[in-house]
Design a protein around this motif. Structure first.
Motif: not given
Ligand SMILES: Nc1ncnc2c1ncn2[C@@H]1O[C@H](COP(=O)(O)OP(=O)(O)OP(=O)(O)O)[C@@H](O)[C@H]1O
Ligand SMILES: [Mg+2]
Lengths: 311, 365
Positions: B72-73, B77, B79, B85-89, B98-99, B101-102, B146, B150
């Protein structure tokens, strides 16, 4: 007036409160006994009926941590006590000749207990993640096999392990004990953690995969924080087991890697068992697990339901 | 921005085939709808396109490159998951960044970019909040943030409005479409709601049981369904399907429904046996001269129009007519079907028979 389940009547509250206090008294009594005995003098420790009010002394703790020897009046006068501990020894006509082995044994317990806990949790988390997320051939059978290692008491295999350790040179080593406790804890750890990881929606990792992270990055940046509760409670269970384990420790360790549990009861004072020293040892021995549990308490309270109420 | 081409894509889960042999093309900048009933393989198709599921066979071309086996990475694309599915923490800002930072973007750039995206979505004031307490709409916006932050090649959305209540859905649907029109990014959108698909989509692919039933622009799919499934799935009420046994010869311009002769667009192919006549409710007219007759069994008032249900020799027919026309329940009336809008289906294959009417649509569908 009406009362609901969440808001019981004052009478019910009183009754429940009294029960809890009674129960706490009963379960905490031995603890209280141990802690107070640690601060008694040798004669007071064996007094009958037991004294409730007494003059506290640190004699037990000094005896626990030091090796002493009886000397003549003249020698005693020649070496006037300088520290507070030496004074206590001197009052019984002894001088301190060095530290006892308790510190060493305690350190062994810390190394072996925390070492095996760390290993159990790390391996358990990786295995649980694989079982939870990947298509593993014979998954159910393997999970059952892992559980089945706990279907008999671990000590039942003591003799083969004893022989194995001797052959491999693991007897009385830290590594040997860490491996052994890890092996025993691993099945609990895999099962508990799999339950927690199953509860974490895959979408979180998948979102991370899409966001440009590798599978492993997704695992430790997204799954691990989510599994913190499960990891904390699993760690507590593992630590409690390896910290308190007695039978294997007696059998497999002696001079080098002996942990505190087999050591504490062997503390012998002058003229018989030194009960205050034993009690002092037991008290100190309780502290790490208690601190560890309190530190992780926030997680434990949620984790103890094994993920059942996690949304 | 990207063109996406799917070729003979297939996915088996053990012995179960979730997607059979899908082929369709999504042009650059299109708002593309993956439509079908629950369990038909929409999510599976989208997940294969995104790289979250490995296809059993087939190809996925992203701007000409076959990416079917790439993780995927490496596909670039975005999704939007059904439950976001937001990062809960992490808080909102961290979720959106977050995308970036990667990709190793500098902190200043990340900050600027997130602020810009927050401005587009109108969520500047919640950036420092944890995602736990957000309302459904705000979660949706954060998930979108999110995704767009990018500038990916394409957006994939799996029923992104499914978790919202009806009123809010409509507003978010408009926002989504407006966002797409503004950014012009290729978007693939999964839904089981045919109305949503018709309203928002530039193009639709209709799936059923892992099979692509039809693929085209909403108007074509609505007017000229390729299969009986599409005829029945799209439109509310759906297309009337009058089942009959008989003959529909190549070159003919009518079929016989019992004694009534019904005009149809000239058939370019023939079939006989179990057939069905398909006609949309708005093309059914009450006409006393009509040779085909039905008895009114129910009426449903819808403001400017009404739906009249009639019982005929070949099953129930629904007609959408002006609401000022008076019809009595029990009354027997004549029916006339708008000839240029009628489809004939071969029930043995469930497919529409090629005719002058649908030839343009079926040729590429
Ligand atoms: N990992 C899996 N293992 C086995 N079967 C699966 C798996 N994922 C999906 N399926 C099956 O494949 C079929 C298609 O699933 P899919 O999720 O693609 O449907 P869908 O069209 O998205 O439906 P919905 O509208 O309910 O989301 C379903 O019958 C589902 O049970
Ligand atoms: Mg789905």
């Amino acid at each position: 007036m009406s009362y609901s389940i969440t808001d019981p009547s004052p009478r019910t509250k009183w009754f429940a409160g009294t029960l809890v206090i009674l129960y706490a008294l009963i379960t905490l009594m031995p603890l209280l006994w141990i802690i107070t005995t640690g601060f008694k003098s040798q004669s007071e420790a064996i007094a009958y009926p037991p004294s409730v009010l007494f003059e506290p002394t640190l004699e037990g703790y000094v005896n626990l941590f030091t090796t002493q020897t009886r000397v003549s009046e003249a020698d005693l006068a020649a070496n006037p006590p300088e520290t507070f501990a030496e004074e206590i020894a001197a009052s019984k006509g002894m001088i301190i000749v060095g530290p006892s082995r308790f510190g060493e044994r305690f350190l062994n317990s810390v190394i072996i207990g925390f070492g095996s806990t760390f290993l159990s949790v790390v391996l358990g988390t990786l295995a649980a993640y694989a079982f939870s997320r990947y298509r593993v051939p014979l998954k159910d059978d393997l999970m059952f096999f892992i559980l089945s290692t706990r279907m008999m008491p671990p000590i039942a295999v003591a003799i083969p392990i004893f022989l194995m350790f001797r052959t491999l040179g693991l007897s009385d080593t830290h590594l040997g004990m860490i491996l052994l406790y890890t092996a025993v804890n691993l099945s609990l750890s895999v099962w508990l953690l799999k339950g927690f990881i199953d509860e974490i929606p895959r979408e979180y990792e998948e979102a991370a995969l899409i966001d440009g992270y590798t599978r492993f990055q997704a695992f430790y940046k997204v799954v691990l924080p989510q599994a913190a509760t499960g990891i904390a409670s699993t760690a507590i269970f593992c630590l409690i087991f390896s910290w308190n384990e007695y039978a294997f420790a007696v059998l497999l360790t002696s001079g080098n890697a002996q942990t505190a549990p087999p050591f504490i009861p062997t503390i012998i004072g002058v003229g018989g068992q030194d009960w205050p020293a034993v009690a002092a040892g037991a008290t100190i021995f309780l502290v790490p697990v208690m601190v560890f549990t309190i530190l992780l308490r926030k997680h434990l309270l949620r984790g103890i339901t094994f993920g059942a109420v996690r949304k | 921005m990207a063109q996406i081409r799917i070729e003979n894509l297939r996915k088996d889960f053990g012995s179960f085939t979730a997607v059979q042999s899908s082929s369709f093309t999504i042009e650059d900048g299109e708002f593309f709808m993956l439509l079908g009933p629950s369990g038909c393989g929409k999510t599976t198709t989208l997940r294969m396109m995104a790289g979250l599921e490995l296809p059993t066979s087939g190809h996925i071309y992203l701007d000409g490159d076959d990416v079917a086996d790439r993780p995927a990475r490496q596909r670039d694309i975005a999704f939007v998951f059904q439950m976001y599915a937001l990062y809960p923490h992490m808080n909102v800002r961290r979720n959106i960044s977050y995308p970036l930072i990667s990709q190793g973007m500098s902190r200043g750039d990340v900050r600027r970019k997130v602020d810009e995206v927050a401005g587009i979505l109108g969520i500047e004031d919640i950036l420092s909040k944890p995602v736990g307490g957000l309302s459904g709409g705000d979660r949706q916006r954060v998930a979108l943030g999110r995704a767009i932050v990018r500038d990916p090649k394409a957006f994939f959305m799996d029923e992104p409005l499914g978790a919202l209540d009806a009123e809010f859905r409509e507003r978010m649907a408009e926002e989504l479409r407006a966002l797409h029109d503004r950014m012009g990014a290729t978007t693939v959108y999964v839904t089981h709601d045919q109305l949503e698909a018709m309203q928002m989509g530039d193009k639709i692919v209709v799936m059923n049981h892992g099979v692509v039933e039809q693929f085209g622009v909403p108007q074509d799919i609505y007017d000229w369904p390729a299969t009986m499934f599409v005829a029945n799935f799209i439109g509310s009420p759906p297309m009337n399907l009058l089942e009959f046994h008989g003959m529909a010869g190549r070159g003919t311009d009518h079929v016989m429904l019992g004694d009534a002769k019904i005009a149809v667009p000239t058939l370019l192919d023939g079939a006989q046996g179990d057939l069905a006549l398909g006609v949309r409710p708005e093309h059914v007219h009450l006409d006393d001269d009509g040779s085909y007759r039905g008895r009114v069994t129910a009426t449903e008032y819808l403001g400017t129009t009404q739906i009249v249900t009639l019982s005929t020799a070949h099953g129930d027919v629904k007609a959408r007519i002006a609401s000022d026309k008076k019809v009595e329940i029990g009354e027997v009336v004549g029916l006339r079907f708008n000839p240029s809008t009628v489809s004939v289906f071969d029930r043995s294959t469930s497919r529409a028979i090629l005719s002058d009417g649908n030839k343009g649509v079926l040729a590429h569908g």
